[in-house]
Write a protein that holds these residues in place. Structure first.
Motif, PDB file in Angstrom:
ATOM      1  N   GLU A 144     -26.524  25.741 -24.602  1.00  0.00           N
ATOM      2  CA  GLU A 144     -25.957  25.582 -23.267  1.00  0.00           C
ATOM      3  C   GLU A 144     -25.078  26.759 -22.871  1.00  0.00           C
ATOM      4  OE1 GLU A 144     -24.027  21.817 -22.868  1.00  0.00           O
ATOM      5  OE2 GLU A 144     -25.894  20.670 -23.040  1.00  0.00           O
ATOM      6  N   THR A 145     -24.423  27.352 -23.832  1.00  0.00           N
ATOM      7  CA  THR A 145     -23.574  28.512 -23.503  1.00  0.00           C
ATOM      8  C   THR A 145     -24.420  29.719 -23.108  1.00  0.00           C
ATOM      9  OG1 THR A 145     -23.502  29.268 -25.815  1.00  0.00           O
ATOM     10  CG2 THR A 145     -21.775  27.743 -25.095  1.00  0.00           C
ATOM     11  N   TYR A 146     -25.687  29.731 -23.543  1.00  0.00           N
ATOM     12  CA  TYR A 146     -26.548  30.877 -23.256  1.00  0.00           C
ATOM     13  C   TYR A 146     -27.398  30.673 -22.004  1.00  0.00           C
ATOM     14  CZ  TYR A 146     -29.706  34.806 -24.093  1.00  0.00           C
ATOM     15  OH  TYR A 146     -30.407  35.974 -23.964  1.00  0.00           O
ATOM     16  N   THR A 191     -23.364  19.472 -17.764  1.00  0.00           N
ATOM     17  CA  THR A 191     -21.984  19.931 -17.999  1.00  0.00           C
ATOM     18  C   THR A 191     -21.719  21.325 -17.449  1.00  0.00           C
ATOM     19  OG1 THR A 191     -22.680  20.735 -20.183  1.00  0.00           O
ATOM     20  CG2 THR A 191     -21.750  18.520 -20.068  1.00  0.00           C
ATOM     21  N   LYS A 192     -22.765  22.048 -17.076  1.00  0.00           N
ATOM     22  CA  LYS A 192     -22.604  23.418 -16.582  1.00  0.00           C
ATOM     23  C   LYS A 192     -22.938  23.462 -15.090  1.00  0.00           C
ATOM     24  CE  LYS A 192     -21.924  25.516 -20.638  1.00  0.00           C
ATOM     25  NZ  LYS A 192     -20.764  26.358 -20.943  1.00  0.00           N
ATOM     26  N   ASP A 193     -22.027  24.027 -14.316  1.00  0.00           N
ATOM     27  CA  ASP A 193     -22.255  24.138 -12.880  1.00  0.00           C
ATOM     28  C   ASP A 193     -23.064  25.377 -12.504  1.00  0.00           C
ATOM     29  OD1 ASP A 193     -20.872  21.809 -12.268  1.00  0.00           O
ATOM     30  OD2 ASP A 193     -18.947  22.858 -12.258  1.00  0.00           O
ATOM     31  N   LYS A 208     -28.033  18.536 -12.464  1.00  0.00           N
ATOM     32  CA  LYS A 208     -27.938  19.234 -11.176  1.00  0.00           C
ATOM     33  C   LYS A 208     -29.211  20.052 -10.992  1.00  0.00           C
ATOM     34  CE  LYS A 208     -23.011  19.634 -12.139  1.00  0.00           C
ATOM     35  NZ  LYS A 208     -23.158  19.291 -13.575  1.00  0.00           N
ATOM     36  N   ILE A 209     -30.080  19.571 -10.106  1.00  0.00           N
ATOM     37  CA  ILE A 209     -31.381  20.231  -9.915  1.00  0.00           C
ATOM     38  C   ILE A 209     -31.681  20.425  -8.425  1.00  0.00           C
ATOM     39  CG2 ILE A 209     -32.423  19.524 -12.099  1.00  0.00           C
ATOM     40  CD1 ILE A 209     -33.732  17.178 -10.520  1.00  0.00           C
ATOM     41  N   LYS A 231     -28.101   8.787 -12.210  1.00  0.00           N
ATOM     42  CA  LYS A 231     -26.740   8.429 -11.796  1.00  0.00           C
ATOM     43  C   LYS A 231     -25.873   9.681 -11.712  1.00  0.00           C
ATOM     44  CE  LYS A 231     -23.054   5.184 -13.003  1.00  0.00           C
ATOM     45  NZ  LYS A 231     -22.599   4.180 -14.001  1.00  0.00           N
ATOM     46  N   ASN A 232     -25.177   9.845 -10.578  1.00  0.00           N
ATOM     47  CA  ASN A 232     -24.265  10.981 -10.331  1.00  0.00           C
ATOM     48  C   ASN A 232     -24.973  12.339 -10.328  1.00  0.00           C
ATOM     49  OD1 ASN A 232     -21.921   9.277 -10.305  1.00  0.00           O
ATOM     50  ND2 ASN A 232     -22.060   9.195 -12.550  1.00  0.00           N
ATOM     51  N   ALA A 233     -26.291  12.349 -10.192  1.00  0.00           N
ATOM     52  CA  ALA A 233     -27.033  13.617 -10.224  1.00  0.00           C
ATOM     53  C   ALA A 233     -26.945  14.329  -8.880  1.00  0.00           C
ATOM     54  CB  ALA A 233     -28.492  13.360 -10.581  1.00  0.00           C
ATOM     55  N   ASN A 234     -27.104  15.652  -8.919  1.00  0.00           N
ATOM     56  CA  ASN A 234     -27.197  16.436  -7.693  1.00  0.00           C
ATOM     57  C   ASN A 234     -28.679  16.668  -7.402  1.00  0.00           C
ATOM     58  OD1 ASN A 234     -27.281  18.345  -5.673  1.00  0.00           O
ATOM     59  ND2 ASN A 234     -25.754  19.695  -6.580  1.00  0.00           N
TER      60      ASN A 234
END
Length: 1417
Positions: A555-557, A605-607, A636-637, A653-656
């Motif tokens: 995820e950091t990459y 978790t990543k914006d 978030k898609i 739930k709570n998805a973008n």
């Protein structure tokens, strides 16, 4: 005129001796017409002087010189672009049509035409048409057609200089967004013609501008919103030219095509679509290719055309691909290499094709480099050069994708020809990929890692990066050794030459492209894929490294991945190449699918990974990966494309989900609680609601800004299209308003009603301004003449009447129909009138005399609607006989019948270009049809009652409809991009069958195909084509190596599973059903001739004819050893036959109606039968006596089955129940209730403790035998289920349906209830729209629009009781309305209140009068 005289005054010319001489010579040449030899010699000398000293040697002095200059330039272009030159050698005339090719079209049987001949015909017959738009898929041959057309037009010009001069223009090469008005000047400057000459020549010469590649510049073009129409944007009205412009299919939406390529006056533009090669075209092309290849003998390959064709036939996966000209050329080029690398008959993907092709292309150019180095006595490892070239191509391909261009330009060379493109041109910074940085002195260091002159080995193979490793364990690889870099060998030995010259296609002096746009897409996709799969975590051997640790590091990459750089939505080619790698058997791609899912997880978790996540889920969906039962809360898609996605049970739930496309997605049981869904797209616009009774008709205003609707509630309502608000309510009629139409200009309306009146209204004031009376009974409608001076009215009094609008006088009565008139219409010239009636006829009348001219008969029921096509050549009609018919207007001959609707068809209308028809029906559907083929293109569902009216918007991108459910709906039908891997049947799936090892499924369909599916992935692994009609049976032969099929084309065929080839075929006569023995060695067929034929299934030889039934045979079945057959019939009997002798062994009589199901007991000593007489009977085989009579069902018996031990019997019936019986006593043990419709089949699961059933209610249910309770409900199919089968081990169920899908059911690991069966995968695209049953929308920020879309599902339960909702709406304050920013919210609450009121009424069982009073209160 010489350019120096342009815009010069007489005084200026007289004051300058050089100008005066120029004028004198020019005038002499224009006026001097010598007849004698001496005069002609003087003329030649004068002309030479003019050309050398006035015009200049390099400038054309005449139109002939101008033409010669262009021809020389073309020769130079062909010399530089050797790929096009070679392609012209093998050119085969392309076929085209006025409508696009559909995947299920049989182009061997369609009436296509030669594309070039059509262009010439178009020029001759339709001089007013200035523009021709040519659309075609990637690889369909658009560019090569343009070059061929240019060549033939030059030939025409050489024969006759009065013909127009062709100018080929590659838009990606010359497009300049800053200077679009002068784009034609730039094109000619690029052909060495200066601007002054152009200004002079264009006044004297006509042109054909062949503009190629509009799709490739569209991303930049559309950013300028001031003027959309390309003809005006490019200033083409200043030229005496006809225009041909090409565009890749599916790049522009339909409405973009209308505004951008057609403009306001579409009469000036024609559109044609390139079609795939036919078999004959492919044969001709292969012959030409083989000859050219043998002549060039570049690769020492001397294959004959026959070898090519025979080898191609072994690759079933390539049969569709080779229909595209470029891909056929590509495949033929690499076919020998393909055979070596993958073997004969392998399943090869498009990505694998391009990999082999590009590797071969690089191999050739690497050899060129090696040869050049060998001359210099330098040795180098060729693999190193190949690796460098691949890396260069990937970098450049990706950079082109990022910049949105197709041309790479060497900036270093720009200054050499400023006339062509200026070095300071801002377009060079935006749409052309500069190569000055990549191709500068550091080029060798960048791609060859500073390799020295003597170095000849490489420490690393390219594929080492992609070792097949577990996601939790990575392997280190060696690195290049840069310690011995000495100097730049590329600079020293190649003079800093560009790599592009060795791997790209040169298309101009300093411009390069990939061989084809698809090659650029391949390399861009490859770079993205490699970037994803080559990432490795940092592992510490001292600690255990688990999946969570891996995900955290990954995820950091993710923000740094290339897939996070730009949305891929406009790059379907790149999406397809990446999607194909998901299924690639090469182990380097093993982790790709998992990594794409990880990218989606990272967005929780990543914006800053929204783009990567949207791309990842779009790719997975495009690859037809099922996305159901995923926990995707908080993902978030935004902008993801999830059209047709299978998302059953997925948690959002709570998805973008902003701007996400969910066209025809399957969302049953999905959770959208608190999800952000701004501008989410379902494929339908908000509907308009306000009428309190059924809406009879709708119409768009002339400017498409308003809609008028009329209703049974006696009102007319006018709506603003942009806001959806009602802007006018017209009251005055005292009965149902049958039709309302705008008068030309849109300021007035005319209406017709069952109150026998016609009324004309002022739209601004809402006042009635005229009343016309005369009909004796209620009116069914009105029509306005084109000039708005007259109107037609038609009535149930069996007359059509013609009125003068200004005076209100009745001008003519048309009598002749024997029943009420349903529709009437003016012919465009106003001299004739067409009408249709409940008497089943269509009549054409003379408007002046009132006499009938023609009578059209063919419908067997009331003709409800007619319309004349835009070009007045055809009439479309629709009827209560459920058909739509197309007639030739001039002759009255019926030319086509469109079948599909299941109830009365109420209206049908042409599209603006006359290529499509839209229809609506009492079956609550809207259907779109292709006129040329008669195929149904689209089916729209959503109305919950009869659909009464329908029409296209003027640009054909939307459809307007109205219904008796009280709503007006607007549907978006503009091109929705299909999944690249949307594999599946295009019609009802009739049968399915497991292989003996349970690893594969075979299916057959009304679409005339058989398909082979992999159980584990749901991927289609083979398609069998050859039948010419519906296939109703297909199954594996015992060793699973062959498949046998039966079809309504009266043939049985045997197929090879591995190759997809047909091995054998034999014919049967009048057969409607077939059954195979357990070992598939024998087959029995049922025909309409009341007999049973037994065949040897492998040879097709008839073994026996079983005769004896006195009526049609309903079913027949082999015994387990294939020695006997039982049959049942409409003659109410069951019969037992001996296969060897053909004799009837036993007759079982007793049923009182048709016997429709039979079965042997396990030991085959008994026979079970079920009939429409509602009884089940058990018979003794030896004696023929009835042993048991089982009664209890209240409807006909549809299926019966023994339990595995034959101790119990299960039956199902049209009474919606399943019953369990004791096979010894006949006692009823259980009754299973739950199905809402006819139960079609019931059978025991292998353990005998459960029963599975399916029904016309579209559900599958599993029941517990001991308790009689339903223990599982399997939902998802949205049309009748045709068949279910159990896997050999009983752990899975496969079902197929009329909805075109196949579903595999079993235990889903990710499902919350792991003990219950869920849908493991679904293949195929359902025939109906979006599905949302049991989905959750609590607190979703766009939930009121969702309620608006599906509110009618609620309203369906109360549609029989219509009542006003105005009073309830008033109760809600403006605060609430503004809070939710939508009146739709109010309507949704009203719908819910309707339900509660209706339920209350039902509970109290009030009288209809009290019921109405209560509801109105």
């Amino acid at each position: 005129m010489p350019p120096q005289l342009s815009k010069k005054s007489e005084i200026e010319i007289n004051n300058d001796i050089s100008l005066k001489i120029a004028q004198f010579v020019y005038e002499q040449l224009c006026e001097f017409a010598p007849e004698k030899v001496k005069g002609k010699a003087i003329y030649v000398i004068l002309y030479e002087y003019y050309k050398k000293y006035i015009i200049g040697d390099k400038s054309p002095a005449s139109c002939a010189d101008f033409a010669l200059l262009l021809q020389e330039t073309r020769k130079q272009e062909m010399h530089e672009d050797i790929i096009i030159s070679q392609a012209l050698e093998t050119y085969i005339p392309l076929q085209a049509n006025t409508y696009p090719h559909m995947d299920d079209n049989d182009n061997q049987k369609q009436e296509t035409y030669d594309c070039h001949e059509y262009k010439k015909k178009d020029e001759q017959q339709q001089q007013q048409r200035k523009v021709m738009v040519i659309q075609g898929k990637s690889g369909s041959g658009k560019s090569i057609f343009c070059r061929h057309l240019e060549e033939t037009l030059w030939s025409d010009y050489k024969s006759d200089s009065r013909q127009p001069i062709p100018i080929y223009i590659s838009l990606p090469k010359i497009y300049n967004k800053q200077n679009e008005k002068d784009i034609m000047f730039q094109a000619l400057q690029g052909k060495n013609v200066n601007k002054e000459i152009i200004n002079v020549i264009r006044e004297k010469v006509s042109f054909v501008f062949i503009i190629d590649g509009f799709d490739e510049i569209y991303d930049f073009y559309r950013k300028n919103e001031d003027e959309q129409y390309f003809y005006d944007r490019f200033n083409l009205n200043q030229w005496n030219a006809s225009i041909i412009i090409t565009c890749r299919s599916n790049v522009l939406r339909d409405d973009d095509i209308k505004t951008t390529l057609f403009g306001m006056n579409s009469n000036n533009t024609s559109m044609i679509y390139l079609w795939p090669f036919t078999k004959q075209q492919m044969h001709s092309y292969i012959e030409k290719f083989a000859k050219m290849n043998n002549k060039n003998n570049n690769d020492n390959n001397n294959w004959t055309s026959r070898q090519y064709e025979e080898t191609l036939r072994n690759y079933s996966s390539l049969q569709k691909i080779i229909e595209e000209p470029f891909l056929l050329q590509l495949i033929l080029t690499i076919l020998p290499s393909l055979v070596k690398q993958y073997g004969v008959g392998s399943n090869i993907s498009k990505a694998q094709l391009y990999e082999v092709f590009n590797d071969q292309w690089i191999d050739i150019h690497s050899q060129n480099i090696i040869s050049k180095l060998a001359e210099l006595r330098i040795q180098m490892n060729i693999d190193k050069i190949k690796s460098a070239f691949k890396q260069y191509c990937q970098d450049l391909g990706f950079e082109m994708f990022m910049q949105g261009n197709q041309v790479a330009i060497e900036s270093d060379f720009l200054s050499k020809n400023n006339d062509i493109v200026s070095a300071s041109d801002p377009m060079n910074d935006s749409i052309e990929t500069k190569m000055d940085e990549a191709d500068s002195l550091s080029i060798w260091k960048k791609y060859f890692k500073g390799d020295s002159k003597g170095k000849n080995t490489s420490k690393k193979n390219e594929n080492n990066i992609f070792q097949n490793v577990n996601e939790n364990k990575e392997t280190k690889t060696d690195e290049y050794d840069d310690s011995i870099i000495k100097k730049d060998a590329w600079e020293e030995y190649f003079n800093g030459d560009s790599i592009s010259k060795y791997v790209l296609r040169r298309t101009g002096y300093n411009k390069y492209q990939f061989l084809h746009k698809s090659c650029q897409e391949y390399y861009a996709a490859q770079k993205i894929v490699i970037d994803i799969i080559s990432w490795k975590p940092n592992t510490n051997s001292n600690f255990a490294f688990n999946n969570q640790d891996f995900q955290q590091q990954f995820e950091t990459y993710v923000p740094h991945l290339l897939i996070n750089s730009k949305l891929l939505n406009e790059e379907l080619g790149i999406i397809q190449f990446i999607a194909e790698r998901i299924y690639d058997i090469n182990p380097i791609f093993t982790n790709l699918k998992a990594r794409l899912f990880r990218i989606i997880e990272a967005s929780k978790t990543k914006d800053n990974v929204n783009i990567a996540a949207a791309n990842a889920i779009t790719i997975l969906n495009s690859a037809n990966i099922n996305l159901h039962y995923k926990d995707w809360s908080n993902i978030k898609i935004p902008h993801a494309i999830l059209n047709n996605a299978f998302l059953e049970g997925t948690n959002f739930k709570n998805a973008n989900l902003d701007y996400v496309n969910l066209y025809q997605a399957f969302l049953n049981k999905a959770n959208f609680t608190n999800a952000s869904m701004n501008n989410i797209y379902f494929g339908e616009h908000a509907y308009l609601q306000g009428h309190s009774d059924g809406i009879i008709a709708v119409q768009l205003s002339p400017d498409n800004s308003k809609i008028v609707s009329c209703s049974r509630d006696s009102t007319i309502r006018v709506w603003d299209l942009s806001s959806g608000k009602q802007i006018q309510l017209l009251k005055g009629h005292n009965a149902e308003v049958a039709e309302a139409q705008f008068l030309p200009g849109g300021s007035k309306l005319v209406s017709a009603s069952w109150d026998k009146t016609i009324r004309i209204w002022d739209l601004m004031s809402g006042q009635q301004i005229q009343l016309l009376e005369g009909h004796e009974r209620g009116l069914n409608g009105v029509q306005i003449s084109a000039d708005g001076s007259k109107l037609l009215s038609y009535s149930t009094d069996r007359t059509v009447r013609l009125w003068d609008i200004s005076s209100g006088k009745q001008l003519q009565i048309f009598s002749g129909h024997s029943s009420g008139i349903r529709k009437a219409q003016f012919v465009s010239d106003g001299l004739k009138i067409i009408s249709c009636s409940s008497d089943g006829t269509i009549r054409i009348w003379d408007a002046l005399s009132g006499q009938q001219i023609q009578l059209l008969k063919g419908h067997s029921g009331s003709v409800n609607g007619i319309q004349l096509s835009p070009n007045n050549s055809k009439i479309v009609s629709c009827s209560d006989d459920k058909t739509i018919r197309i007639w030739d207007y001039s002759s009255g001959r019926q030319i086509q019948t469109l079948d599909g609707h299941t109830r009365y068809v109420n209206a049908a209308a042409f599209s603006s270009d006359g290529s499509k028809i839209v229809s609506c029906s009492d079956d609550m559907t809207i259907r779109i049809w292709d006129i040329a083929t008669g195929n149904q293109l689209q089916l729209l569902e959503g109305h919950s009652n009869n659909v009464c009216g329908v029409q296209f918007f003027s640009n054909d991108s939307k459809i307007l409809s109205c219904s008796e459910d009280n709503t007006v709906r607007i549907w978006d039908i503009s091109s929705v991009r299909k999944n690249q891997f949307a594999e599946g049947h295009s019609s009802s799936v009739n049968d399915i069958y497991f292989s003996s090892d349970g690893s594969k499924i075979i299916s057959c369909s009304d679409d005339k195909t058989i398909r082979l599916w992999d159980i584990s992935s749901g991927r289609q692994i083979q398609i069998f084509e050859g039948h010419s009609n519906n296939i109703y049976k297909a199954q594996f032969l015992p060793d699973d190596s062959k498949v046998i099929s039966c079809s309504s084309d009266q043939t049985v065929r045997i197929w090879c599973v591995s190759s997809g080839k047909q091995l054998q075929s034999f014919s049967l006569n009048n057969v409607w059903a077939a059954q195979f023995s357990s070992d598939s060695s024998k087959m029995l067929s049922l025909s309409w001739r009341r007999n049973i034929e037994v065949f040897d299934a492998l040879s097709g030889k008839q073994m026996q004819l079983l005769e004896g039934h006195s009526d049609g045979i309903h079913k027949a079945q082999f015994s387990s050893d294939g020695s006997k057959v039982i049959s049942c019939s409409h003659d109410k009997t069951v019969r037992l036959w001996d296969v060897l002798s053909g004799k009837q062994l036993q007759l079982f009589e007793g049923h009182k109606e048709t016997v429709n199901c039979i079965q042997f007991s396990l030991d085959e000593s008994k026979i079970l039968s079920g009939a429409f007489d509602k009884t089940i009977r058990l018979w003794d085989v030896l004696s023929g006596k009835q042993l048991l009579l089982l009664e209890g069902h209240s409807g006909g018996i549809n299926d019966i089955q023994f339990s595995p031990d034959s101790s119990r019997i299960v039956s199902c019936s049209s009474d919606k129940t399943i019953r369990l019986w004791d096979a010894y006593s006949g006692k009823q043990l259980q009754i299973f209730k739950g199905h809402a419709n006819i139960v079609l089949r019931a059978q025991f699961l292998p353990d005998g403790f459960k029963v599975i059933s399916y029904s016309s209610d579209k559900t599958i249910r599993i029941w517990d035998v001991s308790s009689g309770q339903q223990i599982q409900l399997l939902e998802g199919h949205n049309d009748s289920i045709n068949k279910i089968r159990l896997s050999p081990d009983g752990s899975k169920i496969v079902s197929c349906s009329k909805d075109r899908t196949i579903r595999l059911w079993g235990k889903v690991i990710d499902a919350p209830e792991t003990n219950s069966m869920k849908c493991i995968w679904r293949v195929g695209i359902p025939s109906y729209g979006i599905q949302m049953k049991d989905s959750i929308w609590k607190d979703a920020n766009a939930w009121w629009s969702i309620l608006n879309y599906f509110g009618l599902l609620v309203y369906y339960f109360v549609h029989t009781t219509f009542f006003p909702i105005k009073r309830i709406e008033i109760l809600f304050s403006s605060k609430i309305q503004s809070k939710f920013s939508s009146y739709l919210f109010i309507h949704s609450l009203v719908l819910i209140s309707h339900v509660f009121a209706h339920l209350f009424v039902i509970k109290k069982k009030l009288s209809s009068k009290k019921k109405k009073k209560l509801l109105l209160s």
